[in-house]
Enzyme design. Structure first.
Site: not given
Ligand code: PAF
Length: 280
Positions: A32, A34, A37, A61, A147-148, A150, A185, A187
């Site tokens: 997904a 954007h 990324h 996760q 990215g910062e 997260d 994001s 999301r």
């Molecule tokens: O930030 C993310 O997209 C995910 O947490 C990652 C680092 C790709 C791990 O699945």
């Protein structure tokens, strides 16, 4: 762009490249894609000989199955975007390829994982650490870009690399925002048009808080920001914390004025959003 879905074909190809002296810049993603990324990828492409990207929605996760099911997926559109940034290799495995057996690894990130995202999403960082370690072992990057937005994930990954003595440089990259301030994001794609008009208020509140930093102590500042989020009935606030940018523990004063940030997580409709702001 070469696309691999199997671990062995990926490592075989990349090991050859490494043996020929090429450096690998790696951007792990869950797809997904954007602009946020793509910025990581442009930088990785510039600083390395090869750009390798992974797309894998990592089930371990997600602490809520609904969140995993609803996570946006669009591999074909993602591949087109990857071509625009000159991605050399896409690694896009199925879950069975990554986890043929049940995974039981347990990490202890101590105080880094007991606060904020760690406290609100039990098991999340353990799942992130397992997949990132595995991806690093497959891709063997010289540098990996995160990215910062997260920010806590970044701290956990830096700790993981230190603990496991992995030979990879972690490169933190600034948050990329929409023109109205909303942090990019995957999301965001799940926000309704109405929610999308409300979401920029998150950044506005954080910016307002930052502008008041010199006139308000941390305690009243935290309360002011919480009140501002709670005044908006569309937001369901999970937390707002003012914390040290190294150990991520809450601070009770601006102190000597080194490395203090504000972190927020909230629910807007069915979408959970996070953002942060650097105070000092
Ligand atoms: O930030 C993310 O997209 C995910 O947490 C990652 C680092 C790709 C791990 O699945």
């Amino acid at each position: 762009m070469l696309t691999f879905s199997k671990i062995k074909e990926t490592t075989d190809f990349l090991e050859q490249e490494i043996n020929q002296g090429r450096s690998i810049g790696f951007v792990p993603t869950m797809g997904a894609l954007h602009e946020g990324h793509l910025e990581l990828m442009r930088r990785a492409k510039k600083e390395n000989d090869l750009l390798v990207v992974s797309i894998f929605v990592n089930p371990i996760q997600f602490n809520k199955s609904e969140d995993l099911e609803k996570y946006p997926r669009n591999l074909e559109a993602d591949k087109k975007l990857l071509e625009t940034v000159g991605c050399n290799v896409l690694f896009s495995p199925e879950t069975e390829e990554m986890y043929p057996e049940e995974v039981n690894e347990k990490y202890d990130f101590w105080q880094l994982e007991t606060v904020m995202e760690g406290a609100h999403r039990p098991g999340h960082f353990n799942g992130v650490a397992i997949v990132v370690k595995k991806l690093f072992e497959i891709v063997k990057p010289q540098r990996a870009y995160f990215g910062e937005k997260d920010f806590q994930q970044l701290a956990i990954i830096q700790k993981l690399v230190e603990m496991k003595k992995m030979p990879v440089e972690i490169v933190p990259c600034p948050i990329v925002r929409e023109a109205d301030g909303l942090a990019m994001s995957s999301r965001n794609a799940r926000l309704t048009p109405e929610e999308r008009t409300i979401a920029p208020r998150i950044f506005e509140i954080l910016q307002y808080a930052k502008s008041k930093k010199d006139s308000i102590c941390t305690g009243p500042m935290k309360q002011m920001v919480i009140n501002m989020f709670e005044a908006n009935e569309d937001f369901l606030l999970e937390y707002f914390e003012i914390a040290d940018d190294k150990n991520l523990q809450a601070v009770t004063s601006w102190g000597k004025g080194e490395g203090i940030m504000g972190f927020v997580a909230l629910q807007l409709g069915n979408v959970r959003l996070i953002d942060n702001v650097r105070f000092i």
